[in-house]
Design a protein around this motif. Structure first.
Motif, PDB file in Angstrom:
ATOM      1  N   ILE A 154      28.546  45.005  38.094  1.00 45.26           N
ATOM      2  CA  ILE A 154      29.164  46.005  38.972  1.00 45.26           C
ATOM      3  C   ILE A 154      28.120  46.532  39.954  1.00 45.26           C
ATOM      4  N   VAL A 155      28.580  46.830  41.154  1.00 43.61           N
ATOM      5  CA  VAL A 155      27.737  47.453  42.178  1.00 43.61           C
ATOM      6  C   VAL A 155      28.059  48.945  42.189  1.00 43.61           C
ATOM      7  N   THR A 157      34.558  46.998  41.857  1.00 40.81           N
ATOM      8  CA  THR A 157      35.110  46.043  40.901  1.00 40.81           C
ATOM      9  C   THR A 157      34.102  45.792  39.785  1.00 40.81           C
ATOM     10  N   LEU A 158      34.564  45.908  38.554  1.00 42.37           N
ATOM     11  CA  LEU A 158      33.764  45.458  37.415  1.00 42.37           C
ATOM     12  C   LEU A 158      34.174  44.021  37.132  1.00 42.37           C
ATOM     13  N   ALA A 170      38.543  40.580  37.462  1.00 44.66           N
ATOM     14  CA  ALA A 170      38.049  41.615  38.365  1.00 44.66           C
ATOM     15  C   ALA A 170      38.792  42.901  38.045  1.00 44.66           C
ATOM     16  N   LEU A 171      38.082  43.918  37.577  1.00 45.07           N
ATOM     17  CA  LEU A 171      38.702  45.158  37.125  1.00 45.07           C
ATOM     18  C   LEU A 171      38.391  46.281  38.110  1.00 45.07           C
ATOM     19  N   LYS A 172      39.421  46.993  38.488  1.00 47.32           N
ATOM     20  CA  LYS A 172      39.258  48.045  39.496  1.00 47.32           C
ATOM     21  C   LYS A 172      38.838  49.347  38.836  1.00 47.32           C
ATOM     22  N   MET A 173      37.695  49.852  39.200  1.00 50.74           N
ATOM     23  CA  MET A 173      37.189  51.093  38.632  1.00 50.74           C
ATOM     24  C   MET A 173      37.493  52.241  39.595  1.00 50.74           C
ATOM     25  N   GLY A 174      37.322  53.470  39.097  1.00 55.30           N
ATOM     26  CA  GLY A 174      37.580  54.626  39.950  1.00 55.30           C
ATOM     27  C   GLY A 174      36.385  54.945  40.835  1.00 55.30           C
ATOM     28  N   GLY A 175      36.548  55.934  41.680  1.00 56.67           N
ATOM     29  CA  GLY A 175      35.452  56.393  42.532  1.00 56.67           C
ATOM     30  C   GLY A 175      34.596  57.420  41.816  1.00 56.67           C
ATOM     31  N   ARG A 176      33.801  58.144  42.581  1.00 61.30           N
ATOM     32  CA  ARG A 176      32.948  59.178  41.993  1.00 61.30           C
ATOM     33  C   ARG A 176      33.800  60.226  41.275  1.00 61.30           C
ATOM     34  N   GLY A 201      34.928  41.286  44.294  1.00 61.54           N
ATOM     35  CA  GLY A 201      36.254  41.885  44.245  1.00 61.54           C
ATOM     36  C   GLY A 201      37.274  40.959  43.635  1.00 61.54           C
ATOM     37  N   PRO A 202      38.548  41.342  43.731  1.00 61.31           N
ATOM     38  CA  PRO A 202      39.584  40.561  43.038  1.00 61.31           C
ATOM     39  C   PRO A 202      39.707  39.121  43.509  1.00 61.31           C
ATOM     40  N   TYR A 203      39.246  38.810  44.720  1.00 62.14           N
ATOM     41  CA  TYR A 203      39.409  37.438  45.203  1.00 62.14           C
ATOM     42  C   TYR A 203      38.100  36.649  45.187  1.00 62.14           C
ATOM     43  N   SER A 204      37.073  37.197  44.592  1.00 59.04           N
ATOM     44  CA  SER A 204      35.801  36.482  44.550  1.00 59.04           C
ATOM     45  C   SER A 204      35.930  35.195  43.742  1.00 59.04           C
ATOM     46  N   PHE A 205      36.653  35.272  42.625  1.00 59.16           N
ATOM     47  CA  PHE A 205      36.867  34.090  41.795  1.00 59.16           C
ATOM     48  C   PHE A 205      38.355  33.836  41.688  1.00 59.16           C
TER      49      PHE A 205
END
Ligand SMILES: [Zn+2]
Ligand SMILES: [Zn+2]
Lengths: 313, 110, 313, 110
Positions: A166-167, A250-251, A269-275, C263-267
């Motif tokens: 994750i970034v 994205t995790l 690809a899992l969508k994480m929340g913001g701050r 992101g979701p479309y990377s892979f």
């Protein structure tokens, strides 16, 4: 780091030509890499492949911190070391390999572990941090310092047949700022560490080389794009692409299956929340400070060893 | 009428990753028919799913690797249709037919 | 290769301990790797990382074939070479690095290109082939020989910001067999090459190091699981897992975006078909033979240079 | 009635990968409203989609990088909802609402 502060010399032109001609990279991206400083924390299964692609791409200043020495049981996955360097500090072994690959970057070895006492002094010297460590206490420490010093963080982890990437904190926002669109820190996404009894290291639980290798290479890929495209800088104009997958990052999880080939669930690809408003480190009422960290507040070891039932995963 | 409500179930898939599959028969994907309401008649939410999984699906006696104090243990992320459950209301999220719920253990090795 | 033909010695035990303790691997998987022979075709951007993890994992016999010499413009991505080895044959340069990482495997250098004349003799010596090449003519040649000699093939490719990976011909079935569940060959999935004018090499179009690196590491991951779990052998019992993603394999595509984080479309995992009845190489009425290939039938160069309109991608 | 049929469209997403996005404004994902029937009144299939993309969506003059002799050029895979189009009937597949069609150029570099 201003990407246009100097010209490329002939050696650099030839060495980096095959990545400079990639659309979106160019001479500008290459100069940004050359003018960047990256700190790689951990010279093991993640740090080895990550540092090779960081060095190959021509990042100008590369710091590597790790207190361990090379052991034979590292070598199935830690591909920047060698049998004849067993017993050397990992940072020295790895930098020896990287110098052979590309002698142009400035390599800075830190042959000791990151601690609450030395972390801020070291991390402050860099533009971007790569978390290639192997324990949660250091992971929380790194993130907290990156919040306070406003450094983007590319974090990965791997064990057995699983990997994660994750970034975080990119672009960094001031601690406590809740302007919409602030990127999360490690604590925003992973609020509490698992009970220590449920945690094992790669040494104890093992890891497949290509699994940790994939995550290390992916980390280098994320770091290179951030630095070459200046994704860690505030957008320069309203025409900048609005969606960079950074504010709600994205995790990426990688699941390696010894019993079947790559398939639809190998990568997710899992969508994480913001701050998070109430984040201990970056949130509204955070009391986290550099001085506090240096003097033992919070206590990372204790935070990651809160007593729980006696389990063993 | 109350009979049919009591047997109504919601078809969902539940995935385990990052090592948690070891607690569930080493299988990463499970098709689950979740009762539409809990024993108190409340629509099924994530909290109910978690207790249902512990009672019906877990093959491993070490339930404490999955729940602590009847909440999901620290160090496990819950994803609702690939989004962090904090974006969806956490334990109170009402399960919908064909939802995919993923439990993933956060990793620290390197 | 019989996995149980000998014991592990102490050196091996220590070196491979961290992957042997991974569930599903064990001593049996390790012995299968040690008794396996892998041919890596191409010692460039894919072959470098692929060979490092293959060597680290302890595959017993590793052949590497490539006719090129190391150049400075390779080094941003071909991380198994070094500046002081510029001018050496790539296979010699790479094996020098691999020997340092792990001296236990037997390394066999082939410092020339694969040709229709030498391909069968070389490939016949191995249990599994990794296609790390950079041109379609060689890719079709490799697949055809793998069909005829019944070798599993792990194929990857990469250019600019894109990568692809697929496991083919695994487990291998006799040419012409149409028993349900036969795995496809390269031609089943990629029937015709693109017009030559639409093709460019990494030298001409460039490639980002971590993109080709990800694909190379992933290739090693697939090869290791196939050999360690004997996925290239016919299922031994009806209790074997029915779904190994092999009969209708997954084409993994990786899209790297310099402007946004993973992101979701990377892979993306794309479902391909099984063996094709009318496949030129493995299908029902195939006339492909080893003798034919050796004497120039089919003509791979001509097949990959069919005249078309003058385009340039 | 024939008026409403003629304006009816099918909402789909069309993706380009492996370099083909360069031909389509460097954008990898496009939302497309495809006429439900072609000019001859036949339900929209992949062949019709391809000609529609060439006429309406392609920004690059080099159409020959996408089609040759009015078929998709060799070296491009067509995926219907992430499955090879050969599994779905190739050019004759009838487009359904919310389909995802992916065009990906096969790669050969290394
Ligand atoms: Zn935070
Ligand atoms: Zn075939």
């Amino acid at each position: 780091a201003n990407g246009c502060s100097r010209r490329l010399d002939d050696d650099e032109f030839e060495r980096y030509s095959r990545q400079m001609i990639v659309p979106g990279m160019g001479k500008e991206g290459q100069l940004r890499l050359i003018n960047s400083r990256v700190l790689i924390i951990g010279a093991g299964g993640l740090g080895c492949p990550a540092s090779m692609y960081i060095a190959g791409a021509g990042v100008g200043t590369i710091g590597i911190i790790d207190g361990d020495v090379v052991e034979i049981s590292n070598l199935h996955r830690q591909i920047g070391h060698a049998t004849f360097r067993i017993g050397l500090k990992k940072v020295d072994s790895l930098i020896q390999h990287l110098m052979g690959l590309n002698h142009l970057p400035k390599y800075i070895p830190y042959p000791f572990h990151l601690t609450p006492q030395n972390a801020a002094d070291i991390i402050s010297q860099y533009d971007l941090v790569m978390d290639c460590t192997d324990n949660p206490a250091t992971r929380y420490l790194i993130s907290d310092i990156c919040v306070l010093l406003r450094k983007p963080l590319v974090s990965a982890a791997s064990i057995q047949k699983s990997g994660q990437l994750i970034v975080l904190n990119c672009p960094p926002a001031p601690q406590g700022s809740l302007t919409p669109g602030c990127a999360p820190c490690y604590r925003c996404c992973f609020k509490k560490p698992p009970p220590p009894s449920s945690m094992v290291s790669c040494g104890e639980a093992g890891v497949m080389g290509p699994v940790v290798g994939m995550m290390g290479v992916a980390q280098a890929g994320e770091a290179i794009k951030i630095l070459a495209s200046a994704l860690h800088m505030p957008p320069q104009s309203p025409t900048d692409p609005p969606e960079r997958n950074l504010h709600q990052p994205t995790l990426l999880i990688y699941t390696y299956d010894l019993e079947s080939a790559v398939g639809p669930y190998s990568f997710r690809a899992l969508k994480m929340g913001g701050r998070k408003k109430n984040c201990f480190a970056c949130g509204e009422n955070s009391t986290l400070t550099l001085e506090g960290i240096k003097t033992g507040n919070p206590d990372y070891v204790q935070f990651c060893s809160a007593p729980t039932s006696n389990v063993n995963l | 009428m109350s009979d049919t409500i009591e047997v109504a179930t919601i078809p969902i898939t539940v995935d385990f990753s990052g090592g948690l599959e070891m607690l569930f028969d080493n299988q990463r994907r499970h098709s689950v028919s979740l009762p539409a309401v809990d024993s108190g008649g409340k629509p099924a939410d994530i909290a109910f799913l978690i207790s249902h999984l512990c009672e019906k699906l877990m093959k491993d006696p070490r339930a404490e690797l999955f729940v602590l104090d009847s909440h999901i243990r620290p160090g496990i992320l819950v994803l609702i249709n690939d989004a962090d459950w904090e974006l969806e209301g956490e334990e109170d999220y009402k399960i919908q037919p064909r939802d995919n719920i993923l439990f993933v253990s956060t990793l620290h090795g390197g």
